[in-house]
Design an enzyme around this catalytic site. Structure first.
Site, PDB file in Angstrom:
ATOM      1  N   SER A 104       0.869  -1.190   0.000  1.00  0.00           N
ATOM      2  CA  SER A 104       0.000   0.000   0.000  1.00  0.00           C
ATOM      3  C   SER A 104       0.898   1.231   0.000  1.00  0.00           C
ATOM      4  CB  SER A 104      -0.906   0.004   1.237  1.00  0.00           C
ATOM      5  OG  SER A 104      -1.836  -1.046   1.158  1.00  0.00           O
ATOM      6  N   LYS A 179      -7.247   1.876  -2.788  1.00  0.00           N
ATOM      7  CA  LYS A 179      -6.803   1.425  -1.463  1.00  0.00           C
ATOM      8  C   LYS A 179      -6.797   2.581  -0.463  1.00  0.00           C
ATOM      9  CE  LYS A 179      -5.271  -1.020   1.916  1.00  0.00           C
ATOM     10  NZ  LYS A 179      -4.054  -1.821   1.969  1.00  0.00           N
ATOM     11  N   LYS A 247       0.511   5.735   8.126  1.00  0.00           N
ATOM     12  CA  LYS A 247       1.091   5.970   6.799  1.00  0.00           C
ATOM     13  C   LYS A 247       0.003   6.112   5.741  1.00  0.00           C
ATOM     14  CE  LYS A 247       1.923   2.447   4.538  1.00  0.00           C
ATOM     15  NZ  LYS A 247       1.217   1.566   3.574  1.00  0.00           N
TER      16      LYS A 247
END
Length: 303
Positions: A104, A179, A247
């Site tokens: 990701s 995502k 993140k």
């Protein structure tokens, strides 16, 4: 036309045997693929070999002779290191092979990887996943893919060994954009569950009963179903770490700013996840957001 990457014709190099990567690599083995894996932690490679896979001591060794190379590492800097830098995947992968990055990362990094790979005659798909550790173990991940239709079609047998919902979302970088949206939705859902849990606890309600009935109505969600037992048990062993969701929330807010989309709830959650991390909970599961709500509500939490 690209040939389908079926177990009888395809050798896979797999890089990254973390919480998600290890069960994914094992599911590829179970599907009949010849898999050679590398991870910086040698013990994880040794465990994979004990399960019937092949071990590599470097990226170069994992990539050698592979028809498909899968990377599953924490973030953009690791993808850049593993793929683009000296000694990385693109230095050793053969022309005509396929690189599938399932990490990701930022959409921009995915586009940079695809551009660099194209110059070497290598196909690329960005294919991040959702479902957490449980989904990875069960082979039931949701896989959101960016890239070309023909390449996606050829890779489908590989994806089918890993997930149940497999969708091409658009050109390179699109998988990562979807995502990011996924992580926004998940964070907001976990925060809502966390706030409801603390509200119910402080109201003296039978919490397990309350969560059961909530799960059967419109408030029900995959997040509630997956996370309620761990929250009830106070078990925050990571299926997906707060550090990683921190993140991802940075990716969401940066990408939204770039396209001019307002994400006020996302901005708030980015702050709440960041605060949780600063409080020392970065290594816990993201359901530990309930610990942050408890602190805001005047409770002390055990370290």
């Amino acid at each position: 036309m690209s040939h389908r990457h079926t177990p009888d014709t395809t050798k896979i190099g797999f890089i990254g045997l973390g919480i998600m990567g290890a069960p994914m690599a094992r599911n590829l083995l179970r599907a009949g693929y010849d898999v050679t894996a590398f991870n910086p932690t040698a013990a994880k490679v040794e465990a994979f070999v004990e399960d019937g896979g092949n071990g590599a001591s470097s990226v170069a060794e994992a990539v050698q002779g592979a028809d498909v190379v899968i990377t599953m590492v924490p973030a953009s800097p690791e993808v850049e290191q593993v793929v683009l830098h000296e000694g990385g995947v693109l230095e050793h992968i053969r022309p005509g092979a396929l690189l599938v990055d399932m990490s990701s990362i930022t959409p921009q990094t995915s586009v940079e990887v695809a551009t660099a790979a194209a110059a070497k005659g290598v196909d690329v798909l960005d294919a991040p996943v959702s479902g957490g550790e449980a989904g990875a173990v069960e082979g039931a991940l949701s896989i959101m893919v960016g890239g070309e239709q023909e390449v996606f079609d050829a890779a489908r047998p590989v994806f089918e060994a890993l997930g149940k919902t497999i969708v091409l979302c658009g050109p390179h970088g699109s998988g990562q954009t979807v995502k990011a949206a996924n992580q926004l939705i998940v964070a907001v859902n976990i925060q809502a569950v966390a706030e409801a849990v603390v509200f119910l606890e402080k109201s003296g309600v039978d919490l397990p009963a309350a969560l059961d009935v909530l799960g059967g109505g419109l408030a029900g969600s995959t997040v509630l179903a997956r996370k309620k037992d761990n929250i009830l048990a106070g078990d925050f062993r990571p299926g997906f770490k707060v550090d990683l969701h921190h993140k991802d929330m940075g990716i969401v807010t940066d990408a939204a700013r770039e396209v001019g989309a307002a994400v006020p709830a996302g901005a708030l959650l980015a702050q709440l996840v960041g605060a949780l991390r600063q409080q020392g909970d970065g290594g816990l599961d993201h359901s530990a957001l309930v610990r942050g709500v408890r602190r805001l509500s005047g409770e002390k939490t055990e370290d």
